[in-house]
Design an enzyme around this catalytic site. Sequence first.
Site, PDB file in Angstrom:
ATOM      1  CE  LYS A   1      37.423  90.833 -39.995  1.00 48.66           C
ATOM      2  NZ  LYS A   1      36.470  89.917 -40.492  1.00 48.66           N
TER       3      LYS A   1
ATOM      4  CE  LYS B   1      39.119  84.275 -35.977  1.00 45.54           C
ATOM      5  NZ  LYS B   1      37.706  84.604 -36.149  1.00 45.54           N
TER       6      LYS B   1
ATOM      7  CE  LYS C   1      34.686  82.573 -43.190  1.00 44.14           C
ATOM      8  NZ  LYS C   1      34.276  83.953 -42.973  1.00 44.14           N
TER       9      LYS C   1
HETATM   10  P1  ATP Z   1      37.464  86.191 -41.263  1.00 44.59           P
HETATM   11  O1  ATP Z   1      38.811  85.577 -41.364  1.00 44.59           O
HETATM   12  O2  ATP Z   1      36.869  86.550 -42.594  1.00 44.59           O
HETATM   13  O3  ATP Z   1      37.342  87.236 -40.225  1.00 44.59           O
HETATM   14  P2  ATP Z   1      36.555  83.961 -39.741  1.00 44.59           P
HETATM   15  O4  ATP Z   1      37.256  82.762 -40.260  1.00 44.59           O
HETATM   16  O5  ATP Z   1      36.985  84.517 -38.447  1.00 44.59           O
HETATM   17  O6  ATP Z   1      36.488  85.060 -40.847  1.00 44.59           O
HETATM   18  P3  ATP Z   1      33.699  84.333 -39.415  1.00 44.59           P
HETATM   19  O7  ATP Z   1      32.839  84.361 -40.616  1.00 44.59           O
HETATM   20  O8  ATP Z   1      34.009  85.622 -38.770  1.00 44.59           O
HETATM   21  O9  ATP Z   1      35.042  83.547 -39.714  1.00 44.59           O
HETATM   22  O10 ATP Z   1      33.082  83.353 -38.356  1.00 44.59           O
HETATM   23  C1  ATP Z   1      32.142  82.338 -38.573  1.00 44.59           C
HETATM   24  C2  ATP Z   1      31.983  81.517 -37.317  1.00 44.59           C
HETATM   25  O11 ATP Z   1      33.131  80.686 -37.131  1.00 44.59           O
HETATM   26  C3  ATP Z   1      31.853  82.338 -36.030  1.00 44.59           C
HETATM   27  O12 ATP Z   1      30.915  81.736 -35.184  1.00 44.59           O
HETATM   28  C4  ATP Z   1      33.222  82.276 -35.434  1.00 44.59           C
HETATM   29  O13 ATP Z   1      33.208  82.432 -34.045  1.00 44.59           O
HETATM   30  C5  ATP Z   1      33.678  80.886 -35.840  1.00 44.59           C
HETATM   31  N1  ATP Z   1      35.123  80.802 -35.967  1.00 44.59           N
HETATM   32  C6  ATP Z   1      35.885  81.456 -36.873  1.00 44.59           C
HETATM   33  N2  ATP Z   1      37.180  81.119 -36.724  1.00 44.59           N
HETATM   34  C7  ATP Z   1      37.234  80.248 -35.693  1.00 44.59           C
HETATM   35  C8  ATP Z   1      38.298  79.546 -35.051  1.00 44.59           C
HETATM   36  N3  ATP Z   1      39.539  79.670 -35.444  1.00 44.59           N
HETATM   37  N4  ATP Z   1      37.995  78.719 -34.031  1.00 44.59           N
HETATM   38  C9  ATP Z   1      36.722  78.579 -33.632  1.00 44.59           C
HETATM   39  N5  ATP Z   1      35.683  79.211 -34.185  1.00 44.59           N
HETATM   40  C10 ATP Z   1      35.915  80.036 -35.201  1.00 44.59           C
END
Ligand code: ATP
Length: 334
Positions: free
Chosen positions: A115, A197, A200
């Site tokens: 980040k 990954k 969002k």
């Molecule tokens: P950002 O892009 O804002 O970092 P993010 O999409 O990674 O966000 P988080 O809010 O950090 O989402 O995560 C929410 C939950 O979703 C966490 O438990 C995280 O492990 C899970 N998660 C996020 N992205 C994935 C993915 N691609 N596959 C599986 N689990 C995910």
Amino acid sequence: MINDKKVLYSGMQATGNLTLGNYLGALKNWLDLKDEYECFWGVMDLHSLTVRQEPAEFRKKARNLLILYIAAGLDPKENCIYFQSHVSAHAELSWLLSCFTYMGELNRMTQFKEKSAKHSDNINAGLFTYPVLMAADILLYQADYVPVGKDQKQHLEITRDIAERFNSIYGDVFTIPEPYIGKGGAKIMSLQDPLKKMSKSDENVNGSIYLMDDADTVVRKCKRAVTDSDGEIRYAEEKPGISNLLEIYSSCSNISIADAEKEFAGKGYGDFKLAVAEAVNAVLAPMQKEYERLQKEKDFIDGIIKENDEKAAYIANKTLRKARKKLGLTEKPR
Ligand code: ATP
Ligand code: LTN
């Protein structure tokens, strides 16, 4: 234990629009666990502030996330669904725990490194102490299990280290939580770059399927998904695109990857991609319908928020009082 049940805690940040990765990696597992455990699901709005937010939009996003939890099937009467920022014990315990966390530990966190690279103009202290607040979230509720995606495992480890450090000095104040990583969907990858990954906050919207995407958009994104030229539908490290689509298909249809491979043996990528889109849409459609309905139920949602804030604060304050007392902070006169 609460009501003779083990305690489960998890949450998501209220940033961006939730993706299929969030659903398969987190929410879907929560649904499988919600009846067996005493569950707390937080809308982690304090954590979201580590990245600059536009206030009006942020307020809407946080509320929408809470509504989405319910639309996805979490039961706000049985489980506690609430806003992190409504329970001030989170911020307070976070400070106490920060005095038991080392700079070196926080420096090692992969998420911090990623980040800070991404937001190099705003490497704030909150981004650095993010895991301490997360530890406070979990420890306040004496959680036994924390269902998260693989990427959050490191934060769970530091939570355990902080809790053990505190307990070793002051006795059994905190339950040591275990991560709970679901079997399928632990890491859904971007459709445009299957080595990354699905996230969002990805700028390339074609890489992510959003939970609010309409059926045609899902079909279009699946059709465009990056694959390979070998033509065989099988799960293999050297085939990250197809493996990711198999993972999505198997998680959405609740079948094993091996069965999915059998189902598509001899078929072409085009047919397979359409089947993936269909399986995704079958999961998204009912959720979207319920989400639209709940958006109109303002009083019901407000009631849920009030009730659950109180429930969460009651449990959280109990732990906070215990920690304060052990640390020797003067007690408040009653
Ligand atoms: P950002 O892009 O804002 O970092 P993010 O999409 O990674 O966000 P988080 O809010 O950090 O989402 O995560 C929410 C939950 O979703 C966490 O438990 C995280 O492990 C899970 N998660 C996020 N992205 C994935 C993915 N691609 N596959 C599986 N689990 C995910
Ligand atoms: N960092 C988590 C969100 C989060 C969380 C928590 C998850 C904040 N506090 C406590 C589980 C338990 C993430 O998913 N990015």
